[in-house]
Design an enzyme around this catalytic site. Structure first.
Site, short mmCIF file in Angstrom:
data_model
loop_
_atom_site.label_atom_id
_atom_site.label_comp_id
_atom_site.label_asym_id
_atom_site.label_seq_id
_atom_site.Cartn_x
_atom_site.Cartn_y
_atom_site.Cartn_z
N MET A 1 0.83 -1.20 0.00
CA MET A 1 0.00 0.00 0.00
C MET A 1 0.87 1.26 0.00
O MET A 1 1.83 1.36 0.77
CB MET A 1 -0.93 0.02 1.21
N ARG B 1 9.64 -5.00 0.85
CA ARG B 1 10.23 -3.71 1.23
C ARG B 1 11.63 -3.49 0.65
O ARG B 1 11.98 -2.37 0.29
CB ARG B 1 10.26 -3.59 2.75
N ASN C 1 7.36 -15.46 0.56
CA ASN C 1 7.50 -14.02 0.77
C ASN C 1 7.81 -13.79 2.24
O ASN C 1 7.42 -14.58 3.09
CB ASN C 1 6.18 -13.33 0.37
N GLY D 1 10.81 -11.08 4.47
CA GLY D 1 12.15 -10.93 5.00
C GLY D 1 13.29 -11.21 4.05
O GLY D 1 14.46 -11.21 4.47
N CYS E 1 -3.38 -9.33 4.47
CA CYS E 1 -3.29 -8.02 5.11
C CYS E 1 -3.89 -8.07 6.52
O CYS E 1 -5.03 -8.50 6.69
CB CYS E 1 -4.01 -6.97 4.28
#
Length: 337
Positions: A22, A238, A215, A217, A104
């Site tokens: 987001m 990220r 997914n 880390g 989420c």
């Protein structure tokens, strides 16, 4: 690299993807990512069924540039009929995949039965997947967690996957953390619950006929290659945003193809026509360039580049000249790799 031999041709296109995030994986970020990798599968931010069905203009929620393909739309919702309708709209708009968000942890989406809380309702997810697959010919996939709250990571995850797979879903991307819906904030849910990669590896072993991606880390392409000895694909979140130069090695190291950018400056300059196009459409420079702030990590002048854009890109009339001025502050050959 031997794992690439084991991956069938149908799955190779999703070998590496950038996670939906987001406020981060906007159309501008995705277009920028394409200056670094042509092969990564890109995902939109999560878009709720309500936004697509009732929001105007629809371009605001679903607009993208052709350069972004392969591109998946991630949907948030739980009503099978609404999800099927939105999946059909996505296919008509030219998306390559529709992905259902079952990961989420936000309180806001929980209240609408969206996201990770759906792991407690596998039959509802199965109904939604079945309806979406009936409505479209493009892949319908699911992104989930290894569990929520006090669920058993083995038994409950296996049950969830079995029920949804029986409805026809063949592709799952699993965030290798639990989501604690009670007691942790969405931000804490990205770091506090421990990663459990072996749990996802065991899932692949028990369901070899399914495409299982992982997914959570993962920060380097070396880690990606290691994970690909256990699962079918890797999704990076990220790190792909905060350190975008990571993406420049994806095509060569994972797909054994030459990538589009030989240097950070090459990527930034290749992005200039897109920036001008978006400015001509009325977009603000800072809304576009905020996604490039991490490009020159470790380079002399990288901090000056970030500061120049942060302090000036929001100003009225800011355009390509300001962007070029920021680039002139960087000495890329001396970057620390």
């Amino acid at each position: 690299m031997t794992n690439l031999i084991k991956v069938n041709s149908a799955d190779r296109g999703r070998l590496f993807s950038i996670a939906p995030m987001m406020d981060w994986t906007t159309r501008d970020y995705r277009a920028f990512a394409r200056t670094l990798t042509k092969r990564a599968l890109l995902y939109t931010e999560m878009v709720t069924t309500g936004a697509i069905l009732h929001g105007t203009p629809r371009e605001r929620f679903m607009g993208y540039s052709e350069v972004e393909h392969p591109l998946a739309l991630q949907l948030g919702g739980s009503d099978a009929g609404e999800l099927a309708e939105c999946a059909a709209i996505a296919e008509a708009w030219g998306y390559d995949e529709v992905n259902l968000n079952v990961g989420c942890p936000s309180d806001r989406v929980q209240n609408n039965l969206i996201g990770a809380c759906l792991m407690g309702y596998p039959e509802k997810v199965a109904e939604a997947v079945r309806a979406m697959q009936t409505a479209v010919s493009i892949p319908v996939t699911v992104k989930c967690r290894i569990g929520i709250d006090d669920q058993d990571e083995d038994a409950d995850l296996e049950r969830f996957i079995a029920i949804v797979a029986d409805a026809g879903c063949e592709v799952f991307t699993v965030h290798a953390r639990k989501a604690w819906l009670q007691g942790l904030s969405p931000k804490q849910n990205r770091d506090v619950p421990p990663l459990n990669y072996p749990r996802v590896h065991r899932l692949k072993q028990s369901r070899p006929e399914l495409h299982i991606g992982i997914n959570g880390g993962i920060k380097t392409l070396a880690e990606c290659q290691k994970q690909l000895t256990h699962v079918d694909s890797v999704m990076v979140g990220r790190e792909a945003y905060q350190n975008p130069w990571l993406l420049a090695g994806v095509d060569e190291q994972l797909f054994v193809e030459q990538g589009p950018a030989a240097s950070r400056l090459d990527a930034a300059k290749a992005f200039r026509p897109y920036i001008q196009q978006r400015l001509d459409e009325g977009a603000k420079l800072n809304h576009i360039t905020r996604h490039l702030l991490g490009l020159f990590q470790g380079c002399p002048g990288g901090r000056r580049f970030r500061r120049h854009l942060s302090e000036h890109a929001h100003k009225e009339g800011a355009g390509l000249r300001l962007f070029d001025d920021a680039l002139s502050l960087v000495n890329e050959p001396e970057c620390v790799v």
